[in-house]
Motif scaffolding. Structure first.
Motif, PDB file in Angstrom:
ATOM      1  N   THR A   5      -4.406   3.019  -2.550  1.00  0.00           N
ATOM      2  CA  THR A   5      -4.325   4.468  -2.417  1.00  0.00           C
ATOM      3  C   THR A   5      -2.887   4.849  -2.199  1.00  0.00           C
ATOM      4  OG1 THR A   5      -6.538   4.529  -1.424  1.00  0.00           O
ATOM      5  CG2 THR A   5      -5.167   6.482  -1.177  1.00  0.00           C
ATOM      6  N   GLN A   6      -2.392   5.761  -3.041  1.00  0.00           N
ATOM      7  CA  GLN A   6      -1.014   6.222  -2.941  1.00  0.00           C
ATOM      8  C   GLN A   6      -1.002   7.746  -2.974  1.00  0.00           C
ATOM      9  OE1 GLN A   6       0.179   3.389  -6.517  1.00  0.00           O
ATOM     10  NE2 GLN A   6       2.026   4.095  -5.455  1.00  0.00           N
ATOM     11  N   PRO A   7       0.006   8.358  -2.323  1.00  0.00           N
ATOM     12  CA  PRO A   7       0.122   9.817  -2.473  1.00  0.00           C
ATOM     13  C   PRO A   7       0.411  10.163  -3.921  1.00  0.00           C
ATOM     14  CG  PRO A   7       2.012   8.887  -1.300  1.00  0.00           C
ATOM     15  CD  PRO A   7       1.017   7.791  -1.431  1.00  0.00           C
ATOM     16  N   THR A   8      -0.060  11.305  -4.329  1.00  0.00           N
ATOM     17  CA  THR A   8       0.105  11.718  -5.723  1.00  0.00           C
ATOM     18  C   THR A   8       1.573  11.967  -6.056  1.00  0.00           C
ATOM     19  OG1 THR A   8      -2.064  12.732  -5.667  1.00  0.00           O
ATOM     20  CG2 THR A   8      -0.611  13.393  -7.457  1.00  0.00           C
ATOM     21  N   GLY A 100      -3.249   2.233 -11.169  1.00  0.00           N
ATOM     22  CA  GLY A 100      -3.905   3.469 -10.757  1.00  0.00           C
ATOM     23  C   GLY A 100      -3.054   4.657 -11.149  1.00  0.00           C
ATOM     24  N   GLY A 101      -3.203   5.737 -10.407  1.00  0.00           N
ATOM     25  CA  GLY A 101      -2.451   6.946 -10.719  1.00  0.00           C
ATOM     26  C   GLY A 101      -0.999   6.904 -10.288  1.00  0.00           C
ATOM     27  N   GLY A 102      -0.681   6.095  -9.267  1.00  0.00           N
ATOM     28  CA  GLY A 102       0.690   5.973  -8.809  1.00  0.00           C
ATOM     29  C   GLY A 102       1.180   7.186  -8.041  1.00  0.00           C
ATOM     30  N   THR A 103       2.425   7.096  -7.586  1.00  0.00           N
ATOM     31  CA  THR A 103       3.105   8.197  -6.900  1.00  0.00           C
ATOM     32  C   THR A 103       4.241   8.696  -7.774  1.00  0.00           C
ATOM     33  OG1 THR A 103       2.652   7.358  -4.666  1.00  0.00           O
ATOM     34  CG2 THR A 103       4.520   8.872  -4.911  1.00  0.00           C
TER      35      THR A 103
END
Lengths: 109, 114
Positions: A5-8, A100-103
Motif C-alpha cells: 500500500t502506497q500513497p497515491t 501496483g498503482g505506485g506513488t
C-alpha cells in the motif's frame, strides 16, 4: 506475493529529501522489498532492494522497519528529474514483478 | 547500440489483424519479459522466458504468443488484435547471475487497436 500500500501522490520541494512510504504488513520471511520508478512514458527503472537491513546506493536509501511490515524509500536531495511514479514491490526475487498503482512524486521548484 | 530496444515505438492497427512487437537486447541476458501497461495503471506481466526456447505465461497471457529462438530476441505477437489490447507494451531483460530483482526495461511500444 505480499500486497503493498502506497500513497497515491506526494509533493516534495527541490533539494529536500523525499520520503516515500510503503506498507507491506503481510510480507513473508523470504520476500524482498524493492523499488522501481517510472519517469513519464519511459520504462521502469530499478532503484534499490532490501530484505532486512537498511540499504543505500547512489540513487537512494531504503529503510525497512524491524518487523518488516513497512519501509521508506528516501531520495536525499530530490531534483526535478526525480518526478516520477515510484513502485514498491514485495517479492521473493522471482520473475513475477507485480506493479501496483505506485506513488506519483512531484518535485517542485 | 548496447541495451534493450523495442520496435516499432508506435503502432496503429485494426481489430482482427496480426501484430508483432519486437524486442532485442545486447547483453545476452538469460531472462526476458513482456509487460503491458494500460493508461493510468501499473504493469502486468504477459509472458517471460528463462532462456532460448523456454517460455512461460505471466498474469495476462490470453491473446498473445511469444517465441524465443535466439537469446537476444523475444517477439510478442497478437494473433488477432482486439481493442482491449490497446496499451503500452514494455519488454525487459535480466541476467541469470547477479542481482535477481533488477530488470532492465525497454522504451516501450505504444499500440492502438481501432
Amino acid at each position: 506475493d505480499a500486497k503493498t500500500t502506497q500513497p497515491t501522490s506526494m509533493d516534495c520541494a527541490e533539494g529536500r529529501a523525499a520520503n516515500l512510504p510503503c506498507n507491506h504488513s503481510t510480507i513473508s520471511g523470504n520476500e524482498y522489498v524493492y523499488w522501481y520508478r517510472q519517469i513519464h512514458s519511459q520504462g521502469p527503472q530499478y532503484i534499490i532492494h532490501g530484505l532486512k537491513n537498511n540499504e543505500t546506493n547512489e540513487m537512494a536509501s531504503l529503510i525497512i522497519t524491524e518487523d518488516r511490515k513497512s519501509s521508506t524509500l528516501i531520495l536525499p536531495h530530490a531534483t526535478l528529474r526525480d518526478t516520477a511514479v515510484y513502485y514498491c514491490i514485495v517479492n521473493n526475487a522471482g520473475n513475477m514483478l507485480t506493479f501496483g498503482g505506485g506513488t506519483r512524486l512531484m518535485v517542485k521548484p | 547500440d548496447a541495451g534493450i530496444t523495442q520496435s516499432p515505438r508506435y503502432k496503429i492497427t485494426e481489430t482482427g489483424r496480426q501484430v508483432t512487437l519486437m524486442c532485442h537486447q545486447t547483453w545476452s541476458h538469460s531472462y526476458m519479459f513482456w509487460y503491458r501497461q494500460d493508461l493510468g495503471h501499473g504493469l502486468r506481466l504477459i509472458y517471460y522466458s528463462a532462456a532460448a526456447d523456454i517460455t512461460d505465461k505471466g498474469e495476462v497471457p490470453d491473446g498473445y504468443v511469444v517465441s524465443r529462438s535466439k537469446t537476444e530476441n523475444f517477439p510478442l505477437t497478437l494473433e488477432s488484435a482486439t481493442r482491449s489490447q490497446t496499451s503500452v507494451y514494455f519488454c525487459a531483460s535480466r541476467s541469470r547471475q547477479g542481482n535477481p530483482v533488477e530488470q532492465f526495461f525497454g522504451p516501450g511500444t505504444r499500440l492502438t487497436v481501432l
